[in-house]
Structure formats: C-alpha cells, structure tokens
Design an enzyme around this catalytic site. Sequence first.
Site, mmCIF file in Angstrom:
data_model
loop_
_atom_site.group_PDB
_atom_site.id
_atom_site.type_symbol
_atom_site.label_atom_id
_atom_site.label_comp_id
_atom_site.label_asym_id
_atom_site.label_seq_id
_atom_site.Cartn_x
_atom_site.Cartn_y
_atom_site.Cartn_z
ATOM 1 N N ILE A 87 0.819 -1.235 0.069
ATOM 2 C CA ILE A 87 0.111 0.131 -0.097
ATOM 3 C C ILE A 87 0.864 1.243 0.033
ATOM 4 O O ILE A 87 1.725 1.191 0.796
ATOM 5 C CB ILE A 87 -0.977 -0.122 1.134
ATOM 6 C CG1 ILE A 87 -1.580 -1.428 1.402
ATOM 7 C CG2 ILE A 87 -1.684 1.207 1.229
ATOM 8 C CD1 ILE A 87 -2.241 -1.459 2.858
ATOM 9 N N CYS A 88 0.406 2.199 -0.951
ATOM 10 C CA CYS A 88 1.172 3.570 -0.947
ATOM 11 C C CYS A 88 0.136 4.552 -0.180
ATOM 12 O O CYS A 88 -0.542 5.090 -0.617
ATOM 13 C CB CYS A 88 1.311 4.016 -2.200
ATOM 14 S SG CYS A 88 2.176 5.554 -2.160
#
Length: 239
Positions: A87-88
């Site tokens: 996840i960013c």
Amino acid sequence: MDARLRRVNKEIADCKNDKSSRVTIDLVDDNPFHLIGAFDGPEDTPYEGGRFQVDIVIPDNYPFQPVKMKFITKVYHPNVSSASGAICLDILKDAWSPVLTLKSTLISLQSLLCSPEPRDPQDAEVAKHYMTSKSSFEETARYWTMIYAGGPGKDGAGKPGKDGARDEIAMAGLDRAHVDQFESLGFERSKVVRGPLFIQRGDVGSLRGGQIDVLRRMNYRGANVANINDDRVVEELLK
C-alpha cells in the site's frame, strides 16, 4: 504486561465494541502482534459490496513506529500493488503519528479506496489505466471486487463461467473487440501467457492470454488506443 501489548489489547477491544464502523480486527494464531483487519468497500465506489482483509504486523516500537499493513484481498487500485497487496499511503510511512490507532488506520485505507492518487502510485499499470479511462478502470475494479472480495458486480456482467473460469479480458480492463481484432490476424495459439494476472489454460487460452498481457502492458485502452500504432502491437505479439 508491557505498554505495547496493553495498547494493542485496548485497541482490539475498542474495535470490537464499535459495531457501527464494521471494522474488525482478529488475531492470527493467538498472536496479538500479527492481526487481520477487515472493512467494507465504501459505498458509491467500484469496491462497494466487497469485504477487504488487511494483514497487520505490529512493530516492536509501536505506537512510535507505524504498523505494517498490506491487503490480503486483491484490489484493483492505483495505490495498492495488484501483485503483493503493498500500500502507498503516507500514514503508513513518514506521516505516521502515535495518536493513530489500528481502527483509524484501517478507516484511512477504506477512504483510500474512495480517493485514488494515481500520480503517486503503488501500481503504475493500474494508475495508467485510471488516468487513461476512468470508466474502464471502474469496471475493472468492480470486477476484481466481485471476484476477490465477494462484491455483486454490475448487472451480473463478467461473472465467472460455469467452470469458475475468470474473464481475463475483464480482469485486465481491456475492450473485447481489441483482443478479437488481433486474434483475427492469425497468431499461433502456442503463445505462452507470462503476465502476472493470468495463467495458461490450454491451447485456446494461451494465445488470447498472451495478447491480453501485451495489450495490458501497452495500456491499449480508451483514448490511448489512438496513440499506439497497430504495427507496434504486432511487433510485441511476435516477440
């Protein structure tokens, strides 16, 4: 009981007591520092109707270090790796604060599904799809939600066949007519599928799967089709 364990136990208990958010946190193998969080896909998004699971690892210095989170459920989203679930999101890195909780962080992930940031992507190919054709992106994200998160899909379109086979074209967010166009040129069906989203399924599936991989990598979608010469696609298919 050390401070980290007290904090985690309190956060898990608080989450269980809050029925309205439908955010859940469960232990993995009775380990309070390895958890699985889950939340509903937000309404009025392609993720609506799905239930999304997140792997959570509590670091030694929690809450002064950010928790480690990644999606277990596969998600088609610019800020989530379609391969690994990475996840960013800034609060999982340098914007983390000790005032954040497991539940509030999961709710932030839920909000991320509402508001993609394609210019700061985790998955560049999905981000290109989003920026090229948002409507096509949403159809693909909806299909992934149906396949992986138990979502309803849209009017039953693209549902798996009787043998449970998934529609590779829908998975890749491509136009079926484009795939048919290049298949009609007569490429041999022995072309092997090598893309991470697809598997080889005999002679019939191999050619089409190979095409899908090429068209997906070239972002052969929406208005971008006009920017890609057919000869260039053929060159890639012949490799």
